[in-house]
Design a protein around this motif. Sequence first.
Motif, PDB file in Angstrom:
ATOM      1  N   HIS A   1      -7.890  -1.708  -0.781  1.00  0.00           N
ATOM      2  CA  HIS A   1      -7.205  -0.585  -0.149  1.00  0.00           C
ATOM      3  C   HIS A   1      -8.210   0.535   0.058  1.00  0.00           C
ATOM      4  O   HIS A   1      -8.940   0.892  -0.877  1.00  0.00           O
ATOM      5  N   TRP A   2      -8.237   1.108   1.264  1.00  0.00           N
ATOM      6  CA  TRP A   2      -9.113   2.223   1.586  1.00  0.00           C
ATOM      7  C   TRP A   2      -8.279   3.395   2.076  1.00  0.00           C
ATOM      8  O   TRP A   2      -7.242   3.205   2.735  1.00  0.00           O
TER       9      TRP A   2
ATOM     10  N   TYR B   1       0.887  -1.158   0.000  1.00  0.00           N
ATOM     11  CA  TYR B   1       0.000   0.000   0.000  1.00  0.00           C
ATOM     12  C   TYR B   1       0.927   1.210   0.000  1.00  0.00           C
ATOM     13  O   TYR B   1       1.617   1.476   0.980  1.00  0.00           O
TER      14      TYR B   1
ATOM     15  N   ALA C   1      -4.468   3.919  -7.548  1.00  0.00           N
ATOM     16  CA  ALA C   1      -5.589   4.241  -6.661  1.00  0.00           C
ATOM     17  C   ALA C   1      -6.608   5.083  -7.420  1.00  0.00           C
ATOM     18  O   ALA C   1      -6.264   6.065  -8.078  1.00  0.00           O
ATOM     19  N   ARG C   2      -7.870   4.705  -7.309  1.00  0.00           N
ATOM     20  CA  ARG C   2      -8.991   5.437  -7.898  1.00  0.00           C
ATOM     21  C   ARG C   2     -10.101   5.506  -6.864  1.00  0.00           C
ATOM     22  O   ARG C   2     -10.265   4.597  -6.054  1.00  0.00           O
ATOM     23  N   ASN C   3     -10.908   6.538  -6.919  1.00  0.00           N
ATOM     24  CA  ASN C   3     -12.011   6.675  -5.982  1.00  0.00           C
ATOM     25  C   ASN C   3     -13.151   5.760  -6.426  1.00  0.00           C
ATOM     26  O   ASN C   3     -14.029   6.157  -7.181  1.00  0.00           O
TER      27      ASN C   3
ATOM     28  N   LYS D   1     -12.924   3.601  -0.801  1.00  0.00           N
ATOM     29  CA  LYS D   1     -12.240   2.463  -1.411  1.00  0.00           C
ATOM     30  C   LYS D   1     -11.437   2.943  -2.619  1.00  0.00           C
ATOM     31  O   LYS D   1     -11.978   3.611  -3.505  1.00  0.00           O
ATOM     32  N   MET D   2     -10.152   2.570  -2.670  1.00  0.00           N
ATOM     33  CA  MET D   2      -9.258   3.060  -3.714  1.00  0.00           C
ATOM     34  C   MET D   2      -8.737   1.951  -4.628  1.00  0.00           C
ATOM     35  O   MET D   2      -8.390   2.201  -5.774  1.00  0.00           O
TER      36      MET D   2
ATOM     37  N   LYS E   1      -8.854  11.820  -4.993  1.00  0.00           N
ATOM     38  CA  LYS E   1      -8.646  11.264  -3.659  1.00  0.00           C
ATOM     39  C   LYS E   1      -9.014  12.297  -2.598  1.00  0.00           C
ATOM     40  O   LYS E   1      -8.856  13.499  -2.804  1.00  0.00           O
TER      41      LYS E   1
ATOM     42  N   ALA F   1      -2.007   5.260  -1.830  1.00  0.00           N
ATOM     43  CA  ALA F   1      -3.058   4.250  -1.698  1.00  0.00           C
ATOM     44  C   ALA F   1      -3.069   3.237  -2.835  1.00  0.00           C
ATOM     45  O   ALA F   1      -3.867   2.291  -2.815  1.00  0.00           O
ATOM     46  N   SER F   2      -2.200   3.402  -3.833  1.00  0.00           N
ATOM     47  CA  SER F   2      -2.114   2.432  -4.918  1.00  0.00           C
ATOM     48  C   SER F   2      -1.521   1.119  -4.432  1.00  0.00           C
ATOM     49  O   SER F   2      -0.836   1.059  -3.398  1.00  0.00           O
TER      50      SER F   2
END
Length: 468
Positions: A409-410, A346, A376-378, A415-416, A387, A368-369
């Motif tokens: 991953h949050w 993470y 990482a995406r919302n 949630k990402m 984000k 957060a990736s």
Amino acid sequence: MKATRASRTGGILRLIPLSALLALGAPATRATLTASPKAAPAAHAQWRAIALRPGLPGFHRTGGDAVYEVVGGELVGRARPGKTNSWLVSDALYGDYIMEFDAKTDPVLNSGVMVRGQSRPDYRNGVVHGYQAEIDPSARRWSGGMYDEQRRQWLYTLGRNEPARRTFRSGDWNHYRIEAIGNRLRTWINGVPATDIVDDTDARGFIAFQVHAIPDEQARKGPEVRFRGVRIITDNPARYALAESGLAQQGYLTNRLSPGERRAGWALLWDGSSGKGWRAVAGPGFPARGWTIADGTLSAAGGGDIATLASYRDFELSVDFRLAQGANSGIKYRIAPGTRSLGLEYQLLDDERHPDAKMGRDGNRTLASLYDLIPARNLSDPASPGKRINPPGEWNRAVIVVRGNHVEHWLNGFKMVDYDRGSPEFRALVAASKFAGEQGFGTWAQSPILLQDHGDRVDFRSIKLRKF
């Protein structure tokens, strides 16, 4: 701002029998009028109406230019052009209480009600800030969630509370219940549990009704939010608290667990004062240099990676972290046996300032990736893909959920990342990454949890985990 306590018999509060309140339109829902086994009968509760009368005595407006007035016994807030949120603030301050009300808002107009709200000259020039029960008519439907206005942002999203999301009726009346008792805040919407947090930041404050700033072209049409049937219990409210609902609780007590978290199986991985339970990855024991422990904070700055002594298989991990400007770090799990740190990560990164944010592919090395694999995406709010990040120097919360091969991953309640280890899609991502050629990468059954030290200052606290 100066605030005064309202009288029990005058000012903005007055005693009204329950039957009269129902006659005035306070809904008799089962969730609000049925006592829990441990609660006193709700019919005996000392409800007091918060009297919203023409001229709004006992309240004052602050912030933006929204218009507040009482029409037919309802409080109406009308949006006006401008970039600042508007608030109708109670002169009275409240500590422990239970409050109920109905709210209806135009689908384009976000709103909310402050719970123990704050405003001080020494904090951002007196801006209204603090706990807010959300009224969210967007497609996200997080009404009843708990937002920390002008401070930490979301404390409890509805990203994992589908029943509460479904019960909200956009453009129609919705019934709210708020319990602020001790350091615990709970909300219900239309009788469905929405929020359960434990936090000790504010024990007392005002109530305030929000008209959120919206684009000027929408505001010129005068969209409205309406409130009715506002009532409150301030005399021994714990006696009338509803029973435990089973809703997952979010704890914000630094390096401590709430009773609800303990019941749910959470345990602290770091005790807040020592290196117990952790070891240096590159040597025996806890690092003698480079990691510091002070004031309930575990800080990395050149001492090498550290890992838990225990290994974990299926779990939910929650870590509060604070980045220095330009910092790079990470939280690793499913580490390869026989290696120091080869595993899933993470990513913790100052996206704006660290060059790694522009490396890799499609942003898969940003905060957060899943490092070098999945950006990482919302995923909780696709309409707002950005984000929700608190900037360097402020605390954020990372959560990693591992159930078998499924991993999430949050970041700060959003949630990402969502993926399945070992799937064809996952293997393709590994083959295109810096981990290509690493046999079985990321598929190992269990491993310690690792905190990475990249040489930059990164602070950690409230490191906790529950096993599945």
